[in-house]
Design an enzyme around this catalytic site. Structure first.
Site, PDB file in Angstrom:
ATOM      1  N   ARG A  74       0.831  -1.223   0.000  1.00  0.00           N
ATOM      2  CA  ARG A  74       0.000   0.000   0.000  1.00  0.00           C
ATOM      3  C   ARG A  74       0.854   1.257   0.000  1.00  0.00           C
ATOM      4  NH1 ARG A  74      -5.288  -1.073   0.673  1.00  0.00           N
ATOM      5  NH2 ARG A  74      -5.741  -3.035   1.701  1.00  0.00           N
ATOM      6  N   ASN A 116     -14.740  12.618   0.619  1.00  0.00           N
ATOM      7  CA  ASN A 116     -15.240  11.333   0.145  1.00  0.00           C
ATOM      8  C   ASN A 116     -16.763  11.346   0.225  1.00  0.00           C
ATOM      9  OD1 ASN A 116     -15.135   8.518  -0.602  1.00  0.00           O
ATOM     10  ND2 ASN A 116     -15.538   7.990   1.537  1.00  0.00           N
ATOM     11  N   HIS A 118     -19.967   8.602   0.689  1.00  0.00           N
ATOM     12  CA  HIS A 118     -20.227   7.224   1.080  1.00  0.00           C
ATOM     13  C   HIS A 118     -21.736   7.001   1.150  1.00  0.00           C
ATOM     14  CE1 HIS A 118     -19.493   3.327   2.850  1.00  0.00           C
ATOM     15  NE2 HIS A 118     -20.404   3.607   3.760  1.00  0.00           N
ATOM     16  N   SER A 145     -23.365  10.232   3.004  1.00  0.00           N
ATOM     17  CA  SER A 145     -22.543  11.146   3.796  1.00  0.00           C
ATOM     18  C   SER A 145     -21.390  11.643   2.945  1.00  0.00           C
ATOM     19  CB  SER A 145     -21.954  10.428   5.022  1.00  0.00           C
ATOM     20  OG  SER A 145     -22.970   9.842   5.808  1.00  0.00           O
ATOM     21  N   ASP A 154     -13.954   5.088   5.715  1.00  0.00           N
ATOM     22  CA  ASP A 154     -15.214   5.815   5.591  1.00  0.00           C
ATOM     23  C   ASP A 154     -15.464   6.667   6.840  1.00  0.00           C
ATOM     24  OD1 ASP A 154     -15.843   4.845   3.022  1.00  0.00           O
ATOM     25  OD2 ASP A 154     -16.576   2.970   3.889  1.00  0.00           O
ATOM     26  N   THR A 181     -29.038   8.942  -6.834  1.00  0.00           N
ATOM     27  CA  THR A 181     -29.623  10.161  -7.416  1.00  0.00           C
ATOM     28  C   THR A 181     -29.351  11.363  -6.515  1.00  0.00           C
ATOM     29  OG1 THR A 181     -31.354   8.772  -8.343  1.00  0.00           O
ATOM     30  CG2 THR A 181     -31.801  11.118  -8.301  1.00  0.00           C
TER      31      THR A 181
HETATM   32  C1  GAR Z   1     -21.130   5.697  -4.886  1.00  0.00           C
HETATM   33  O1  GAR Z   1     -22.349   5.193  -4.428  1.00  0.00           O
HETATM   34  C2  GAR Z   1     -20.266   6.140  -3.712  1.00  0.00           C
HETATM   35  O2  GAR Z   1     -21.004   6.690  -2.673  1.00  0.00           O
HETATM   36  C3  GAR Z   1     -19.639   4.840  -3.313  1.00  0.00           C
HETATM   37  O3  GAR Z   1     -19.316   4.212  -4.525  1.00  0.00           O
HETATM   38  C4  GAR Z   1     -20.287   4.584  -5.506  1.00  0.00           C
HETATM   39  C5  GAR Z   1     -19.561   5.053  -6.749  1.00  0.00           C
HETATM   40  O4  GAR Z   1     -20.475   5.257  -7.790  1.00  0.00           O
HETATM   41  N1  GAR Z   1     -18.479   5.027  -2.466  1.00  0.00           N
HETATM   42  C6  GAR Z   1     -18.154   4.207  -1.460  1.00  0.00           C
HETATM   43  O5  GAR Z   1     -18.763   3.198  -1.195  1.00  0.00           O
HETATM   44  C7  GAR Z   1     -16.929   4.627  -0.662  1.00  0.00           C
HETATM   45  N2  GAR Z   1     -16.782   3.812   0.482  1.00  0.00           N
HETATM   46  P1  GAR Z   1     -20.009   6.001  -9.111  1.00  0.00           P
HETATM   47  O6  GAR Z   1     -18.713   5.338  -9.577  1.00  0.00           O
HETATM   48  O7  GAR Z   1     -21.135   5.756 -10.086  1.00  0.00           O
HETATM   49  O8  GAR Z   1     -19.814   7.464  -8.802  1.00  0.00           O
END
Ligand code: GAR
Length: 213
Positions: A74, A116, A118, A145, A154, A181
């Protein structure tokens, strides 16, 4: 975080993603509509097949692929990520479905300059499969969030939460779509607050227009 010339110069941002990039698309669209005063300097992905890279190319945005599988650990992956991001001199790093656990070294480097999104009402349901877990838990509400990123998965000071109801006939797909959405509305809105210099992080306290949020 202080964006020096918010009223004129667009806020330079870099977007990190691993998948579909529908949140990236929402940001691209709001900028094109003149509702978000930001400029996406680059889109960076750890996955070659992330559709978000294609969306960026279509919008004429520089893309970078840094595949985590090419790195021993990492630390070396995150070090390369930092090097690549900093080349573009962004004032804000936007994680938009970037599915990586980040090292402290990375998080500390951007603390207060990285956000971020989430799909849950944190601190509930960190991690993956949040919509399924909401249904399994029988929660009556769900949502999203947006937060400054800390070394907690997160986790970090919350900027905005948007709630949606969980309906009796919901399944994972209908619930996911309802949340997504709202993500597309909320994320550009928060980035615009930052572009307008309205958002500050004071210690762990998030201030909007100087007042605790
Ligand atoms: C979104 O729902 C975002 O909130 C989530 O990944 C999706 C990405 O969608 N993120 C997480 O889960 C972070 N822990 P997208 O590629 O269509 O924007």
């Amino acid at each position: 975080m202080k964006h020096a010339t918010a009223t004129s110069r667009p806020l330079p941002i870099v977007v990190l993603l691993s998948g579909s990039g529908s949140n990236l698309q929402a940001i691209i669209d709001r900028i094109a509509e003149g509702k978000l005063n930001a400029e996406i300097m680059a889109v960076i992905s750890n996955k070659a097949d992330a559709y978000g890279l294609e969306r960026a190319r279509k919008a004429g945005i520089p893309t970078e692929l840094i595949e985590h599988s090419q790195f021993d650990n990492r630390e070396s992956f995150d070090a390369q990520l930092i090097k690549t991001i900093d080349k573009y001199q962004p004032e804000l790093i936007v994680l938009a479905g970037f599915m990586r656990i980040l090292t402290n070294q990375f998080v500390d480097h951007y603390y207060g300059r990285m956000i971020n999104i989430h799909p849950s009402l944190l601190p509930r349901h960190r991690g993956l499969h949040t919509h399924r877990r909401v249904l399994e838990a029988g929660d009556s509400e769900h949502g999203l969030s947006i937060h400054f990123v800390s070394s907690e998965l997160d986790g970090g000071p919350v900027i905005l939460q948007t709630r949606v109801p969980v309906l009796a006939d919901d399944n994972e797909e209908t619930l996911a779509l309802r949340v997504l959405t709202r993500e597309h509305q909320s994320y550009p809105e928060v980035i615009q607050w930052i572009a307008e210099n309205r958002l500050q992080l004071s210690g762990d306290q998030v201030l909007l227009d100087g007042k605790p949020i």
